[in-house]
Design a protein around this motif. Structure first.
Motif, PDB file in Angstrom:
ATOM      1  N   ASP A  89       0.865  -1.187   0.000  1.00  0.00           N
ATOM      2  CA  ASP A  89       0.000   0.000   0.000  1.00  0.00           C
ATOM      3  C   ASP A  89       0.900   1.234   0.000  1.00  0.00           C
ATOM      4  OD1 ASP A  89      -2.050   1.751   0.209  1.00  0.00           O
ATOM      5  OD2 ASP A  89      -2.707   1.142   2.202  1.00  0.00           O
ATOM      6  N   SER A  90       1.504   1.488  -1.177  1.00  0.00           N
ATOM      7  CA  SER A  90       2.583   2.481  -1.257  1.00  0.00           C
ATOM      8  C   SER A  90       2.590   3.140  -2.621  1.00  0.00           C
ATOM      9  CB  SER A  90       3.928   1.791  -0.995  1.00  0.00           C
ATOM     10  OG  SER A  90       5.015   2.655  -1.188  1.00  0.00           O
ATOM     11  N   GLY A  91       2.765   4.478  -2.651  1.00  0.00           N
ATOM     12  CA  GLY A  91       2.898   5.196  -3.912  1.00  0.00           C
ATOM     13  C   GLY A  91       1.683   5.015  -4.801  1.00  0.00           C
ATOM     14  N   GLY A  92       1.932   4.712  -6.086  1.00  0.00           N
ATOM     15  CA  GLY A  92       0.848   4.552  -7.035  1.00  0.00           C
ATOM     16  C   GLY A  92       0.232   3.171  -7.053  1.00  0.00           C
ATOM     17  N   LEU A  93       0.735   2.228  -6.258  1.00  0.00           N
ATOM     18  CA  LEU A  93       0.249   0.850  -6.313  1.00  0.00           C
ATOM     19  C   LEU A  93      -1.194   0.679  -5.837  1.00  0.00           C
ATOM     20  CD1 LEU A  93       3.461  -1.027  -5.112  1.00  0.00           C
ATOM     21  CD2 LEU A  93       2.562  -0.872  -7.446  1.00  0.00           C
ATOM     22  N   PRO A  94      -1.623   1.321  -4.725  1.00  0.00           N
ATOM     23  CA  PRO A  94      -2.999   1.099  -4.279  1.00  0.00           C
ATOM     24  C   PRO A  94      -4.054   1.466  -5.324  1.00  0.00           C
ATOM     25  CG  PRO A  94      -1.728   2.201  -2.575  1.00  0.00           C
ATOM     26  CD  PRO A  94      -0.883   2.197  -3.803  1.00  0.00           C
ATOM     27  N   GLU A  95      -3.724   2.383  -6.228  1.00  0.00           N
ATOM     28  CA  GLU A  95      -4.670   2.755  -7.285  1.00  0.00           C
ATOM     29  C   GLU A  95      -5.032   1.568  -8.166  1.00  0.00           C
ATOM     30  OE1 GLU A  95      -2.971   6.016  -9.530  1.00  0.00           O
ATOM     31  OE2 GLU A  95      -2.128   6.892  -7.700  1.00  0.00           O
ATOM     32  N   LEU A  96      -4.160   0.584  -8.214  1.00  0.00           N
ATOM     33  CA  LEU A  96      -4.351  -0.534  -9.129  1.00  0.00           C
ATOM     34  C   LEU A  96      -5.228  -1.636  -8.561  1.00  0.00           C
ATOM     35  CD1 LEU A  96      -0.689  -0.803 -10.476  1.00  0.00           C
ATOM     36  CD2 LEU A  96      -2.622   0.464 -11.455  1.00  0.00           C
ATOM     37  N   VAL A  97      -5.528  -1.594  -7.260  1.00  0.00           N
ATOM     38  CA  VAL A  97      -6.357  -2.652  -6.661  1.00  0.00           C
ATOM     39  C   VAL A  97      -7.590  -2.087  -5.965  1.00  0.00           C
ATOM     40  CG1 VAL A  97      -4.414  -4.237  -6.393  1.00  0.00           C
ATOM     41  CG2 VAL A  97      -4.968  -2.662  -4.524  1.00  0.00           C
ATOM     42  N   ARG A  98      -7.932  -0.848  -6.235  1.00  0.00           N
ATOM     43  CA  ARG A  98      -9.028  -0.218  -5.484  1.00  0.00           C
ATOM     44  C   ARG A  98     -10.401  -0.753  -5.857  1.00  0.00           C
ATOM     45  NH1 ARG A  98      -7.765   5.720  -7.912  1.00  0.00           N
ATOM     46  NH2 ARG A  98      -8.339   5.370 -10.096  1.00  0.00           N
ATOM     47  N   ALA A  99     -10.507  -1.448  -6.976  1.00  0.00           N
ATOM     48  CA  ALA A  99     -11.804  -2.022  -7.385  1.00  0.00           C
ATOM     49  C   ALA A  99     -11.774  -3.543  -7.342  1.00  0.00           C
ATOM     50  CB  ALA A  99     -12.177  -1.534  -8.786  1.00  0.00           C
ATOM     51  N   GLY A 100     -10.950  -4.100  -6.452  1.00  0.00           N
ATOM     52  CA  GLY A 100     -10.933  -5.548  -6.283  1.00  0.00           C
ATOM     53  C   GLY A 100     -10.043  -6.294  -7.245  1.00  0.00           C
ATOM     54  N   GLU A 101      -9.071  -5.600  -7.855  1.00  0.00           N
ATOM     55  CA  GLU A 101      -8.154  -6.254  -8.787  1.00  0.00           C
ATOM     56  C   GLU A 101      -7.069  -7.053  -8.057  1.00  0.00           C
ATOM     57  OE1 GLU A 101      -9.646  -2.372 -10.589  1.00  0.00           O
ATOM     58  OE2 GLU A 101      -8.763  -3.000  -8.670  1.00  0.00           O
ATOM     59  N   GLY A 102      -7.153  -7.087  -6.747  1.00  0.00           N
ATOM     60  CA  GLY A 102      -6.187  -7.815  -5.947  1.00  0.00           C
ATOM     61  C   GLY A 102      -6.245  -7.361  -4.504  1.00  0.00           C
ATOM     62  N   LEU A 103      -5.171  -7.639  -3.774  1.00  0.00           N
ATOM     63  CA  LEU A 103      -5.096  -7.324  -2.351  1.00  0.00           C
ATOM     64  C   LEU A 103      -3.913  -6.396  -2.100  1.00  0.00           C
ATOM     65  CD1 LEU A 103      -5.495 -10.981  -0.995  1.00  0.00           C
ATOM     66  CD2 LEU A 103      -7.323  -9.295  -1.369  1.00  0.00           C
ATOM     67  N   SER A 104      -3.944  -5.705  -0.957  1.00  0.00           N
ATOM     68  CA  SER A 104      -2.814  -4.862  -0.568  1.00  0.00           C
ATOM     69  C   SER A 104      -2.440  -5.146   0.877  1.00  0.00           C
ATOM     70  CB  SER A 104      -3.158  -3.374  -0.752  1.00  0.00           C
ATOM     71  OG  SER A 104      -4.199  -2.990   0.118  1.00  0.00           O
TER      72      SER A 104
END
Length: 394
Positions: free
Chosen positions: A322-337
């Motif tokens: 959960d760092s930098g631009g990474l959380p943007e990529l899983v905000r709709a359930g595309e994975g876990l953080s």
């Protein structure tokens, strides 16, 4: 008028000069620039102004070139006069180009757009990370911190980059020469605003990824793809794999920590972890196709996570810090953080993905849908064209 839901008509062709100092070691930024040139050439006339850092020797001559080089500036100005671009798109300037593109573009009145691939506008080493921790000591200009801390492999490098950044920022005021900064993630866009850049000079254009045949059927192993360096959090990954019970996992990539990580894995008795070393990009697609999930454990503030976007395009669910631009990529359930640096939380995520095929398939499907909608080459090309016209229409 444009019908509802229809694409706007293709813009008139532009003449675009793309400028980049190619790094000595191959990596995502070099590959992105090459891909961008090919993408732009679908609709525009493009010339690549290329410099290769491997052609430079170190020492005072290199520092002088990246600080202020009249010879380089004249050479860049000649290219601009000959090619007559509508816009110049700049990527990495260090060390080969230095301020030459900024100064020549300004002097000849050509709009300048710059993609922000790292944090070197404020940080000498570009990572905002040193000595195993995030660091923001230099943001206000206190670049002597690069000499006090282990930000570089040598003191000479630290002196060179710290001095150069001070000159570029405060003496030459190069940021004022850039008409528009392109941020590859919302996070980077917000950081640029924090640094005082006005909103009208910042646009977010996410990186693209190649879209091909993809499957969301879960594979047999976890996967990491990227450089093996301290900011990537690979020690945390190995600790997490140990806590998760040593599931099958492949670590793909080369870098300065390869042998140390192999030794650490052996010490942790991780029998199911395989280090492949550097793998050609054409072979990475096959490894993604066989993966069950992809982990991006970065402890620095990852700018955009190109490896994560490529995993989404392959239908692989993500497990990201959960760092930098990474959380943007899983905000709709595309994975876990998980919290960066938290090996136990990382292990918990691994256990979930190893044990739940339905979760893997569903997250992979969401990621694939999003990659097709937001990260396609066509969408990226439209974003670049919008950025160029934003400066041309002022």
């Amino acid at each position: 008028l444009i019908a509802a839901g229809a694409r706007p008509p293709a813009p008139s062709p532009l003449r675009v000069l793309v400028a980049h100092s190619f790094y000595r070691l191959p990596g995502g930024e070099n590959r992105y620039v090459a891909d961008q040139v090919g993408l732009l050439r679908r609709r525009h006339t493009v010339e690549l102004l290329r410099r290769d850092n491997e052609d430079l020797s170190g020492g005072p001559a290199m520092v002088a070139r990246m600080t202020l080089s009249p010879t380089q500036e004249r050479a860049v100005a000649d290219v601009i006069r000959d090619f007559r671009p509508d816009v110049v798109h700049l990527h990495n300037v260090y060390p080969s180009l230095g301020p030459a593109v900024h100064r020549a573009s300004t002097r000849l009145g050509v709009p300048l757009v710059m993609t922000v691939h790292n944090y070197r506008l404020r940080c000498p080493n570009g990572y905002l990370f040193t000595e195993g921790e995030r660091c923001r000591r230099c943001e206000r200009g206190a670049y002597f911190n690069a000499l006090l801390h282990r930000c570089f492999e040598s003191r000479a490098q630290a002196v060179g980059y710290a001095a150069t950044l001070w000159v570029h920022r405060f003496a030459l005021r190069l940021e004022g020469a850039v008409d528009l900064f392109i941020a590859p993630s919302e996070f980077v866009g917000r950081r640029l605003l924090e640094w005082g850049l006005p909103a009208e000079r910042v646009s977010v254009v996410p990186h693209p990824t190649t879209l091909g045949p993809a499957s969301t059927e879960p594979g047999n192993y976890g996967l990491y793809v990227g450089r093996l360096s301290p900011e990537k959090g690979l020690d945390v990954l190995l600790d997490g794999l140990r806590a998760a019970g040593d599931p099958p996992f492949k670590v793909v990539g080369g870098g300065p920590l390869l042998e140390a990580l192999r030794a650490r894995a052996e010490g942790l008795r991780l029998a199911a972890v395989e280090f492949t070393g550097h793998v050609p990009s054409e072979e990475v697609a096959g490894l993604l196709g066989g993966a069950r999930f992809v982990v991006v454990p970065s402890v620095w503030e990852e700018v955009a996570g190109l490896a994560a976007i490529e995993a989404m395009a392959a239908g692989r669910p993500l497990l990201v810090a959960d760092s930098g631009g990474l959380p943007e990529l899983v905000r709709a359930g595309e994975g876990l953080s998980f919290p960066p640096g938290d090996a136990q939380a990382l292990a918990d995520g691994i256990v979930k993905l190893v044990g739940d095929s339905e979760l893997c398939a569903a997250a992979g499907e969401r990621g694939l849908d999003r990659a097709r909608a937001e990260f396609s080459p066509e969408r990226h090309l439209e974003g670049l064209e919008a950025a160029y016209h934003k400066v041309l229409d002022r």
